[in-house]
Design an enzyme around this catalytic site. Structure first.
Site, mmCIF file in Angstrom:
data_model
loop_
_atom_site.group_PDB
_atom_site.id
_atom_site.type_symbol
_atom_site.label_atom_id
_atom_site.label_comp_id
_atom_site.label_asym_id
_atom_site.label_seq_id
_atom_site.Cartn_x
_atom_site.Cartn_y
_atom_site.Cartn_z
ATOM 1 N N SER A 48 0.850 -1.177 0.000
ATOM 2 C CA SER A 48 0.000 0.000 0.000
ATOM 3 C C SER A 48 0.888 1.229 0.000
ATOM 4 O O SER A 48 2.072 1.149 0.338
ATOM 5 C CB SER A 48 -0.881 -0.015 1.265
ATOM 6 O OG SER A 48 -1.483 1.233 1.508
ATOM 7 N N TYR A 108 -3.125 -0.506 10.078
ATOM 8 C CA TYR A 108 -2.995 -0.834 8.656
ATOM 9 C C TYR A 108 -1.617 -0.451 8.137
ATOM 10 O O TYR A 108 -0.949 -1.241 7.454
ATOM 11 C CB TYR A 108 -4.095 -0.103 7.888
ATOM 12 C CG TYR A 108 -4.146 -0.403 6.409
ATOM 13 C CD1 TYR A 108 -4.756 -1.561 5.933
ATOM 14 C CD2 TYR A 108 -3.622 0.488 5.479
ATOM 15 C CE1 TYR A 108 -4.827 -1.828 4.573
ATOM 16 C CE2 TYR A 108 -3.691 0.231 4.123
ATOM 17 C CZ TYR A 108 -4.289 -0.936 3.670
ATOM 18 O OH TYR A 108 -4.355 -1.187 2.324
#
Length: 263
Positions: A147, A160
């Site tokens: 990501s 995350y």
């Protein structure tokens, strides 16, 4: 004789979480490049069945299995089942993931650990057990879905970002340990994509939509199909000497501190 470096005919690809969204988009790309597709979901047989029907409607040979990527016993049993029923797993995309948007000071330890378990420990468990067969057979391809949060922080996504930052380094360590077995391990880092989840904030006038449109040099949200090229490349013979890299498919966000002006 010419060789199509991107042809995946005869290959079997496991895409975790490939029943919808970005995972499905990448799986369709691999399927149209010739691979047999295997996808999973952890809670809904209906989601698996619906996804398989969608793949088959596009002429893609596809199979679905219900298992939890954080349950090693279930992962091992399902890998054995896939390899017996479909074929040896040549390509693995660790796509399954979750996110909890909570400020650090308000986040419960259990919620933090839940995200780490799915987004980081899950890829460790699945890769470790798929890699055993790849080593025996003399090679394979592993892609970890990283990501932009593998590189950058952002409000309310501490768990995350911690998981995706860890996954970036796990990718490099997998490459370090397994390259000698002809296994190429790389990552894909998506930018901001137009999906059903982002639909409510992709409207003109919404602050986050304006932020993304102004922050992205390409001047648009990503289309899920934009991930297919990177996924096919990292799954194919074309990437046989590419190892330990993260390919950011982000429209240029990480390349700049702001969208260039028109002047």
């Amino acid at each position: 004789m010419s060789i199509n470096l991107f042809d995946l005919t005869g290959k079997t690809a496991l895409i975790t979480g490939g029943v919808h969204g970005l995972g499905m988009a990448m799986a369709k790309g691999l399927g149209h490049a010739g691979a047999k597709i295997v996808v999973n979901d952890h809670s809904s047989q209906e989601a698996v069945d619906n996804a398989i029907a969608e793949y088959k409607a596009e002429g893609i040979e596809a199979y679905g299995y219900l298992f939890d990527v954080t349950d090693e016993a279930a992962v091992i049993a399902t890998i054995n089942k896939i390899e017996a029923e479909v074929g040896p797993i040549d390509i693995l995309i660790n796509n399954a993931g979750i996110i909890k948007r909570t400020p650090i000071i308000e986040m419960e330890v259990a919620d933090f650990e839940a995200v780490i378990k799915v987004d980081l420990t899950g890829p460790f468990i699945v890769s470790k057990n798929v890699a055993k067969g790849m080593i025996e057979r003399g090679g394979g391809k592993i892609i970890n879905m990283c990501s932009m949060m593998s590189e950058l922080g952002r409000d309310s996504v501490s768990a995350y970002a911690s998981a995706k930052g860890g996954l970036k380094m796990l990718t490099k360590n997998m490459a370090t340990e397994w390259a000698k077995f002809n296994i190429q391990t790389n990552g894909i880092g998506p930018g901001y994509f137009a999906t059903s989840q982002t639909a409510p904030i992709r409207v003109n006038g919404h602050p986050f939509n304006e932020f993304i449109m102004g922050r992205t040099p390409a001047g648009r949200w990503g289309d899920p199909d934009d991930l297919q090229g990177a996924a096919i490349f990292l799954s194919s013979k074309a990437s046989d000497f590419v190892n330990g890299h993260i390919v950011y498919v982000d429209g240029g966000i990480l390349a700049t501190i702001g969208k260039p002006s028109n002047e």
